[in-house]
Enzyme design. Sequence first.
Site, PDB file in Angstrom:
ATOM      1  N   CYS A  46      -1.209 -12.920  18.572  1.00  0.00           N
ATOM      2  CA  CYS A  46      -2.120 -12.277  17.614  1.00  0.00           C
ATOM      3  C   CYS A  46      -3.568 -12.656  17.896  1.00  0.00           C
ATOM      4  CB  CYS A  46      -1.766 -12.694  16.181  1.00  0.00           C
ATOM      5  SG  CYS A  46      -0.078 -12.324  15.708  1.00  0.00           S
TER       6      CYS A  46
HETATM    7  C1  BEZ Z   1       2.247 -14.620  18.218  1.00  0.00           C
HETATM    8  O1  BEZ Z   1       1.266 -14.018  17.784  1.00  0.00           O
HETATM    9  O2  BEZ Z   1       2.187 -15.274  19.235  1.00  0.00           O
HETATM   10  C2  BEZ Z   1       3.557 -14.554  17.499  1.00  0.00           C
HETATM   11  C3  BEZ Z   1       3.590 -14.354  16.143  1.00  0.00           C
HETATM   12  C4  BEZ Z   1       4.818 -14.327  15.512  1.00  0.00           C
HETATM   13  C5  BEZ Z   1       5.985 -14.479  16.238  1.00  0.00           C
HETATM   14  C6  BEZ Z   1       5.924 -14.640  17.624  1.00  0.00           C
HETATM   15  C7  BEZ Z   1       4.708 -14.675  18.255  1.00  0.00           C
END
Ligand code: BEZ
Length: 213
Positions: A46
Amino acid sequence: MNSIRLGDEAPNFNASTTAGTINFHEWLGESWGVLFSHPADYTPVCTTELGTVAKFKEDFEKRNVKVAALSVDGLESHNGWIKDINETQNTEVNFPIIADEDSKVAELYDMIHPNADSKLTVRSVFVIGPDKKVKLMITYPASTGRNFHELLRVIDSLQLTAYHKVATPANWEQGGDCVVVPAVSNEQAAELFPKGFKEVKPYLRMTPQPDVN
Ligand code: BEZ
């Protein structure tokens, strides 16, 4: 659960965001809109996504597109995380992030897919036209960061259809030949497309991209 389909009016809502409280439809005004959810603040994929969207500011602006992000985290969390995004992605977050702590907006847009995660939003993207209708929906899992070049590509395609009555073929990119939509007759096409069009089959007519020289 509220299921949204292409062509539906994008549900309106009031929400707290990192840029103040907004009424979504009023905030959109006459612009096109992108509403995209991410699973959670302070997560790696994210962080790269929101940094990328910030760097695409001019690309969205020149297409008259306003962008808003969303997760079920609160404002304090968003504001703290923005500092990390700015620092690590070498940018400045320049769009609102909606604080949807009660999942109200996530439910309106069916962004929580319980068999993937019971509480967190998946990576949903909605493109909304100036008529407030939903033009495009894409859903990615948490583990896959989105391709925002692809998002710009589909916005370009949607705008070509809206403003120039052409569709775009598979793997179309800027400058590539476009498809004359079936609703346009050959007589109309001759008027609409001064560069001409090629009738490969009566149902398959190609024309150079109308808005490039
Ligand atoms: C991420 O943004 O890396 C992420 C967020 C939730 C679950 C898996 C990855």
